[in-house]
Design a protein around this motif. Structure first.
Motif, mmCIF file in Angstrom:
data_model
loop_
_atom_site.group_PDB
_atom_site.id
_atom_site.type_symbol
_atom_site.label_atom_id
_atom_site.label_comp_id
_atom_site.label_asym_id
_atom_site.label_seq_id
_atom_site.Cartn_x
_atom_site.Cartn_y
_atom_site.Cartn_z
ATOM 1 N N CYS A 23 0.938 -1.133 -0.109
ATOM 2 C CA CYS A 23 -0.099 0.062 -0.094
ATOM 3 C C CYS A 23 0.969 1.110 0.163
ATOM 4 O O CYS A 23 1.825 1.254 0.788
ATOM 5 C CB CYS A 23 -0.792 0.014 1.282
ATOM 6 S SG CYS A 23 -1.660 1.494 1.355
ATOM 7 N N CYS A 30 0.452 3.055 3.678
ATOM 8 C CA CYS A 30 0.796 2.557 5.008
ATOM 9 C C CYS A 30 1.828 1.415 4.763
ATOM 10 O O CYS A 30 1.870 0.837 5.784
ATOM 11 C CB CYS A 30 -0.468 2.155 5.855
ATOM 12 S SG CYS A 30 -1.085 0.515 5.158
ATOM 13 N N CYS A 33 -5.319 0.347 6.218
ATOM 14 C CA CYS A 33 -5.523 1.670 6.377
ATOM 15 C C CYS A 33 -6.798 2.048 5.746
ATOM 16 O O CYS A 33 -7.512 3.247 5.735
ATOM 17 C CB CYS A 33 -4.444 2.467 6.028
ATOM 18 S SG CYS A 33 -4.324 2.592 4.192
HETATM 19 ZN ZN LIG Z 1 -2.753 1.037 3.659
#
Ligand SMILES: [Zn+2]
Ligand SMILES: [Zn+2]
Length: 438
Positions: free
Chosen positions: A11, A14, A32
């Protein structure tokens, strides 16, 4: 046969692990919660790898098991070399259009038409010096987790080089694509074959080269590092060639990869866009603009409608998306929504090819009101289907270059088992739709 493949990525918000289907256009981070756009998932020739399940440390156990099964003397493990073997993977849809007569009516019968389709998912070795035999990594796994073929994901294991070029693989596919098509129910007069929605990738499969001493004999084993099974024994010369090939490429990864995850938000107003994994166009939930991926970023697509203000307010109306193409001085329409089979899509595309709708810009206050089905077919995929219709239905073909394309939302109302549009009364069977109706 691999049915679905999941790709692991990180990601961008995050750096948590995000797992999504290989063909997905969007996803959501489960850590997240960010909506993410998958960029480059439909581009050609991405490189993936499958991480090994059987590591170097587990090899002794697997070798003992193999030795017992084959009645060998207790083996002594000499060396284990993990590496990745490349396969080309091609997926798509084969469509065969057939014109002919029903058997038994050859003399006086009228011509009939038939459409045969098949989902294609084929793999072929891309490295030639070492034969993996009949082995294809897909035969045992229902679903496999793919990671991008980067040095980081490969750990210390080297990649065996790709030795067969892409053109050669594409030529192999010309015939293989139409292997095991269903048998036609007609006596064939004429047939045409089409390859639709083709995607190509390289899949690096983990193998282990294992050297053992069995009594007085040395054996060289090639092991599958996912299932732990013996693929075959190899000769000394083959091993020398393999080691040369691995040495050559040890530090290199198979090439840059263009698959990226990006935060999903409207470039115009920073509003939310739906992370639907199969949508090729997303409407902003704040400003109603339509966005799609183009050259690694979001680009706006002109969105029109054939609706009216009262229809936008009418909750029983559902708008179906169509791609509109200019062909010489007229327009043609190709469904942009997903249906359950390519045959049905072909039938719908033939039926709507010359349907004319009064397409106009969507008034601002109605943009956020309209209930519409997702855009499941990208514009180039729709072009391919339009091409099949043109070549099998004696319809005129559109000019591919320099034509603009818009998305048109056409209102439909549920009537019995169909969705019927008010202009010409053309209908789409509800059961054929891939999306659930609101
Ligand atoms: Zn994330
Ligand atoms: Zn917006």
């Amino acid at each position: 046969m691999i049915r679905s493949c999941y790709v692991s990525h990180h990601c961008p918000q995050c750096s948590g692990e995000v797992v999504f289907d290989q063909g997905a256009t969007g996803t959501r981070c489960r850590y997240c919660g960010a909506g993410l756009l998958v960029l480059g998932s439909r581009s050609m020739w991405l490189n993936f790898l499958i991480k090994p399940v059987v590591g170097v440390r587990d090899t002794a156990h697997e070798v003992t098991r193999i030795a017992m099964k084959n009645g060998w003397k207790p083996p002594l493990l000499r060396s284990v070399i993990p590496f990745y073997f490349p396969f080309y993977r091609t997926t798509g849809h084969a469509i065969k259009w057939i014109k002919g007569v029903k058997p038994g009516l050859e003399i006086h019968g009228d011509a009939s038409e038939e459409i045969l389709t098949r989902h294609v998912d084929l793999m072929r070795p891309a490295h030639m010096d070492l034969s993996p035999g009949l082995f294809s990594p897909g035969y045992r796994a229902q679903s496999l987790n793919l990671a991008l073929a980067t040095r980081e994901n490969a750990g210390k294991a080297p990649f065996a080089p790709i030795q067969k070029d892409r053109e050669e693989h594409s030529r192999d596919m010309e015939e293989a694509f139409f292997d095991s098509m269903p048998e036609p129910g007609l006596k064939v007069w004429e047939e045409r074959c089409f390859r639709l929605w083709e995607t190509n990738s390289v899949l690096f499969f983990p193998l282990l080269l294992v050297e053992i001493r069995e009594g007085r004999q040395m054996r060289l084993l090639l092991l599958d590092a996912v299932g732990g099974s013996l693929i075959r024994q190899i000769g000394h010369e083959e091993m020398e060639t393999l080691l040369d090939n691995l040495e050559l490429r040890e530090s290199r990864s198979p090439g840059e990869t263009r698959l990226k995850l990006a935060p999903l938000m409207c470039p115009e107003c920073a509003g939310d866009l739906d992370p639907d994994p199969s949508a090729h166009l997303r409407f902003c939930k704040a400003c109603g603009r339509g966005w799609e991926e183009g050259a690694g970023r979001l680009r706006e697509r002109e969105c029109l409608w054939a609706g009216t203000r009262p229809q936008a307010r009418d909750t029983s109306m559902i708008f179906l998306p169509f791609w509109r193409r200019h062909a010489d001085d007229r327009e043609l329409y190709i469904p942009a929504f997903s249906v359950r089979s390519p045959r049905l899509l072909y039938n719908l595309a033939a039926r709507y090819y010359h349907a004319q709708f009064p397409a106009e810009p969507i008034p601002y206050e109605n943009r956020l009101r309209i209930q519409s089905l997702p855009v499941g077919l990208p514009p180039d995929g729709a072009d391919e289907m339009a091409d099949v219709v043109a070549k099998t239905n004696a319809r005129e073909q559109f000019q591919k270059k320099g034509t603009s394309q818009s998305l048109v939302l056409v209102p439909f109302r549920k009537k019995g088992p169909d969705l019927v549009e008010p202009f010409k009364g053309l209908a789409v069977p509800i059961s054929s739709l891939e999306a659930d109706l609101p």
